[in-house]
Scaffold this active site. Structure first.
Site, PDB file in Angstrom:
ATOM      1  CG  ASP A  58      11.925  20.908 -35.452  1.00  0.00           C
ATOM      2  OD1 ASP A  58      11.149  21.090 -34.960  1.00  0.00           O
ATOM      3  OD2 ASP A  58      12.987  21.741 -35.465  1.00  0.00           O
ATOM      4  CB  SER A 102       3.825  16.790 -22.705  1.00  0.00           C
ATOM      5  OG  SER A 102       4.955  15.817 -22.653  1.00  0.00           O
ATOM      6  CB  SER A 145      -2.794  20.510 -21.533  1.00  0.00           C
ATOM      7  OG  SER A 145      -2.577  20.415 -20.062  1.00  0.00           O
ATOM      8  CG  ASN A 146      -4.857  19.007 -16.832  1.00  0.00           C
ATOM      9  OD1 ASN A 146      -4.374  19.501 -15.843  1.00  0.00           O
ATOM     10  ND2 ASN A 146      -4.572  17.761 -17.403  1.00  0.00           N
ATOM     11  CG  HIS A 147      -1.342  21.748 -16.874  1.00  0.00           C
ATOM     12  ND1 HIS A 147      -0.874  21.785 -15.790  1.00  0.00           N
ATOM     13  CD2 HIS A 147      -0.875  20.318 -17.276  1.00  0.00           C
ATOM     14  CE1 HIS A 147      -0.691  20.513 -15.013  1.00  0.00           C
ATOM     15  NE2 HIS A 147      -0.693  19.816 -16.323  1.00  0.00           N
ATOM     16  CE1 TYR A 164       2.087  21.187 -22.558  1.00  0.00           C
ATOM     17  CE2 TYR A 164       0.737  21.105 -20.482  1.00  0.00           C
ATOM     18  CZ  TYR A 164       1.083  20.624 -21.870  1.00  0.00           C
ATOM     19  OH  TYR A 164       0.419  19.227 -22.272  1.00  0.00           O
ATOM     20  CE  LYS A 213      -0.045  21.147 -25.308  1.00  0.00           C
ATOM     21  NZ  LYS A 213      -0.298  20.221 -26.571  1.00  0.00           N
ATOM     22  CB  SER A 224      -3.533  12.420 -15.074  1.00  0.00           C
ATOM     23  OG  SER A 224      -3.479  13.737 -14.444  1.00  0.00           O
ATOM     24  NE  ARG A 252      -3.811  17.914 -10.886  1.00  0.00           N
ATOM     25  CZ  ARG A 252      -3.718  17.843 -12.439  1.00  0.00           C
ATOM     26  NH1 ARG A 252      -3.218  16.896 -12.815  1.00  0.00           N
ATOM     27  NH2 ARG A 252      -4.182  18.629 -13.251  1.00  0.00           N
TER      28      ARG A 252
END
Length: 260
Positions: free
Chosen positions: A46, A73, A110-112, A147, A151, A176, A188
């Site tokens: 963990d 994710s 991440s692209n986020h 999220y 990142k 993606s 997208r």
């Protein structure tokens, strides 16, 4: 000749499954995950527990590089889980790697981190403004979720460990990745798809490039992509081969596609 040892956290997830066999040609692959299957090379741990992560790395030492994939994710993951796994867990992985003498970290960002440039679901505008400027790593971060915030934290942490401890860190804002490698089922994905082939190539570049620290977008050579790959091409040697629009022209896909 002995292959350098590479640890992949979250090795049993989608991206880990894509990477493990191709990278095994150049590296001795080991992994950790909280979910089975486990083996003599894949350990249960963990990442929110520093002791468990340190135990794995100590057992495997020397480890030259770590690809850190383990995270919650889903974009709508609750803050408590994001805090425990994506933030505390990422710090634990970096700290355990530092103590173990790991030379290079590849952080699955991440692209986020810049997702709010697209707006917020369900009102994504997909950068349809007239002649949009591609988003580069030099644009201010603009997370679209807890999220995305986690990142962004990982990228900042990577920069700190590089500056303070000399640990090489490459952060990839992954687009993606589809389980079936088919981007044709969502508008997208036609812009944000990262094919399995390009993903493997990108990670190979990350593990070998003469880069101390950097942030890059991870996306295929898609027509209409709104992320800038120029620094990934110049600094990592990344040359994506796949294009979602060509895939769209070559096939008709109407089955659901699971992409991150």
């Amino acid at each position: 000749m002995t292959r350098p040892r590479l640890l992949i956290t979250g090795i049993n997830g989608l991206i880990g499954e894509v990477l493990r066999d191709p990278l095994a040609k150049s590296f001795e692959i080991c992994g950790l995950d909280s979910r089975p299957p486990f083996s003599e090379r894949v350990f249960q741990a963990d990442i929110a527990d520093l002791g468990e992560v340190s135990q794995v790395l100590d057992r495997l030492a020397p480890v030259r590089s770590v690809i850190h994939l383990a995270a919650h994710s889903a974009v709508d993951t609750a803050w408590e889980s994001v805090l425990r796994v994506n933030i505390q867990g990422t710090r634990n992985v970096y700290e355990a790697a530092r103590r173990c003498g790991v030379q290079r970290m590849v952080f699955a960002s991440s692209n986020h981190v810049t997702g709010a440039y697209e707006g917020f679901a369900p009102n994504l505008h997909l950068h349809r403004e007239a002649e949009p400027v591609p988003i580069s790593a030099s644009h201010p971060i603009r997370p679209d979720s807890d999220y995305g915030v986690s990142k962004a934290f990982g990228e900042i942490l990577a920069r700190y460990y590089c500056a303070r401890w000399g640990m090489e860190s490459i952060c990839i804002r992954i687009g993606s990745v589809c389980r079936d490698d088919d981007p044709t089922t969502d508008p997208r994905f036609l812009r944000t798809w990262l094919s399995h082939r390009d993903l493997v190539h990108l990670m190979e570049c990350c593990l070998s490039a003469n880069v101390t620290y950097g942030v890059y977008y991870g996306v295929s050579n898609n027509k209409g992509a709104f992320w800038d790959l120029s620094n990934a091409r110049a600094e990592l040697g990344y040359e994506p081969r796949d294009d979602a629009s060509r895939r769209m022209a070559a096939q008709a896909g109407d089955s659901p596609s699971a992409c991150s």
